[in-house]
Design a protein around this motif. Structure first.
Motif, short mmCIF file in Angstrom:
data_model
loop_
_atom_site.label_atom_id
_atom_site.label_comp_id
_atom_site.label_asym_id
_atom_site.label_seq_id
_atom_site.Cartn_x
_atom_site.Cartn_y
_atom_site.Cartn_z
N ASP A 179 -6.45 2.04 -5.33
CA ASP A 179 -6.68 2.97 -4.21
C ASP A 179 -7.81 3.94 -4.54
O ASP A 179 -8.67 4.23 -3.71
N GLN A 180 -7.78 4.41 -5.78
CA GLN A 180 -8.81 5.34 -6.24
C GLN A 180 -10.18 4.68 -6.19
O GLN A 180 -11.17 5.27 -5.75
N ARG A 225 -11.02 2.08 -4.37
CA ARG A 225 -11.38 1.80 -2.97
C ARG A 225 -11.98 3.05 -2.32
O ARG A 225 -12.98 2.98 -1.61
N ARG A 226 -11.37 4.19 -2.60
CA ARG A 226 -11.87 5.45 -2.02
C ARG A 226 -13.28 5.77 -2.54
O ARG A 226 -14.14 6.22 -1.78
N THR A 233 -10.99 -4.78 -4.79
CA THR A 233 -11.53 -3.47 -5.13
C THR A 233 -12.44 -3.47 -6.36
O THR A 233 -13.17 -2.50 -6.57
N PRO A 284 -5.86 -6.85 -5.86
CA PRO A 284 -6.66 -5.65 -6.11
C PRO A 284 -7.91 -5.91 -6.95
O PRO A 284 -8.93 -5.26 -6.76
N SER A 313 0.82 -1.20 0.00
CA SER A 313 0.00 0.00 0.00
C SER A 313 0.86 1.26 0.00
O SER A 313 0.36 2.35 -0.18
N GLN A 321 -1.82 0.03 -8.36
CA GLN A 321 -2.06 0.41 -6.97
C GLN A 321 -2.83 1.72 -6.89
O GLN A 321 -3.76 1.88 -6.10
#
Lengths: 84, 202
Positions: free
Chosen positions: B134-135, B137-138, B47, B43, B3, B130
């Motif tokens: 992350d994007q 997931r947010r 996600t 991922p 992460s 990643q």
């Protein structure tokens, strides 16, 4: 006639303080057991459609907080054993 | 997947390695795909697939199917100087749509769960998997938080304690000052209420 599944998934949700019926109590207890098992990675394969729908929602919430992380190595290896 | 943000040099190096492995696979050495898929399986699962399905068993099946399709169709993939991850992600999303189409779940809930999240991939900086994960997931988290905000306080707290913090039923009941049986009812109603607000209640 509406089924119990219909009521669970589409019926109105009582206020937090409303007294539960014996049917709701039993269903809530059953769902709590399912959540218990799911949190410890022992989700039962068989369950009612409404329980499954609610458990999916619980899992979506958990996944959004990064609480569901698993990828067995076998999953990655699978394509090669399938293809070759 | 780690992460911690990778440096630009690390990203560049990973991208070059990925490009080489993809080329090898396209030339017939399918084993070259293995490290690429191993890197992106988590991922994709965490996600892309699971948040859109909610069923871990189904999600694993869709992941397996996604990876199999990627290996099968690798020759059709065109390298454009970016990671293969967006291509894998799109395969996964298509598979998820198929599952929703075949299932009998509520149309609105299905729509809510498979909602498309725009991914801003910047070719100039080689936005890596990643970053995209992350994007994504947010964005999922924001939708969940938005739905949580619509719930009554005690329902929101029941979900927060049990499903997010993963406290035991006993601890949750104690925190709310109720019996375990009453907490079970609160959580049951809370998840039902969440589902209705999330899109599946009608």
């Amino acid at each position: 006639m509406a089924t119990q599944d219909d009521d669970t998934l589409t019926g109105s949700v009582p206020d937090p303080e409303a007294e539960p019926s014996s049917v709701e109590l039993a269903h809530a207890r059953r769902f709590a057991d399912l959540v218990d098992k799911t949190l410890t990675g022992r989700t039962p394969p068989a369950m009612s459609a409404d329980d499954r729908a609610l458990l999916e929602v619980a899992t979506v919430i958990r996944a959004s907080h990064g609480n569901v992380e698993l990828v067995p190595a076998a999953v990655v290896i699978a394509p090669f054993t399938v293809i070759r | 997947m780690a992460s911690e943000p990778a440096t630009a040099q690390e990203l560049e190096r990973e991208l070059e390695q990925e490009h080489r492995l993809v080329e090898e696979a396209q030339q017939g050495n399918l084993d070259a795909m293995r490290p690429v898929l191993e890197r992106y399986a988590a991922p994709l699962y965490g996600t892309v697939i699971l948040p859109r399905l909610g069923d871990p068993a189904f999600a694993e099946e869709v992941l397996r199917d996604t990876l199999a399709t990627a290996v099968e169709k690798i020759r059709r993939f065109t390298w454009q100087g970016k990671s293969i991850y967006p291509w894998l992600r799109q395969i996964a999303i298509n598979k998820v749509y198929d599952v929703h189409r075949q299932s009998k779940r509520s149309r609105r809930l299905a729509d809510a769960m498979v909602h498309e999240i725009p991914v801003e991939s910047d070719p100039a900086t080689h936005a890596d998997a990643q970053l995209i994960a992350d994007q994504e997931r947010r964005a999922h988290r924001a939708r969940i938080d938005q739905t949580m905000d619509q719930l009554q306080d005690r329902y929101r707290l029941a979900i927060e304690l049990r499903l997010v913090q993963e406290l035991s039923r006993e601890d949750c009941a104690q925190r709310l000052g109720v019996t375990i049986g009453t907490f079970d009812v609160l959580l049951f109603r809370a998840v039902r209420a969440f589902r209705k607000h999330f899109g599946g209640g009608t």
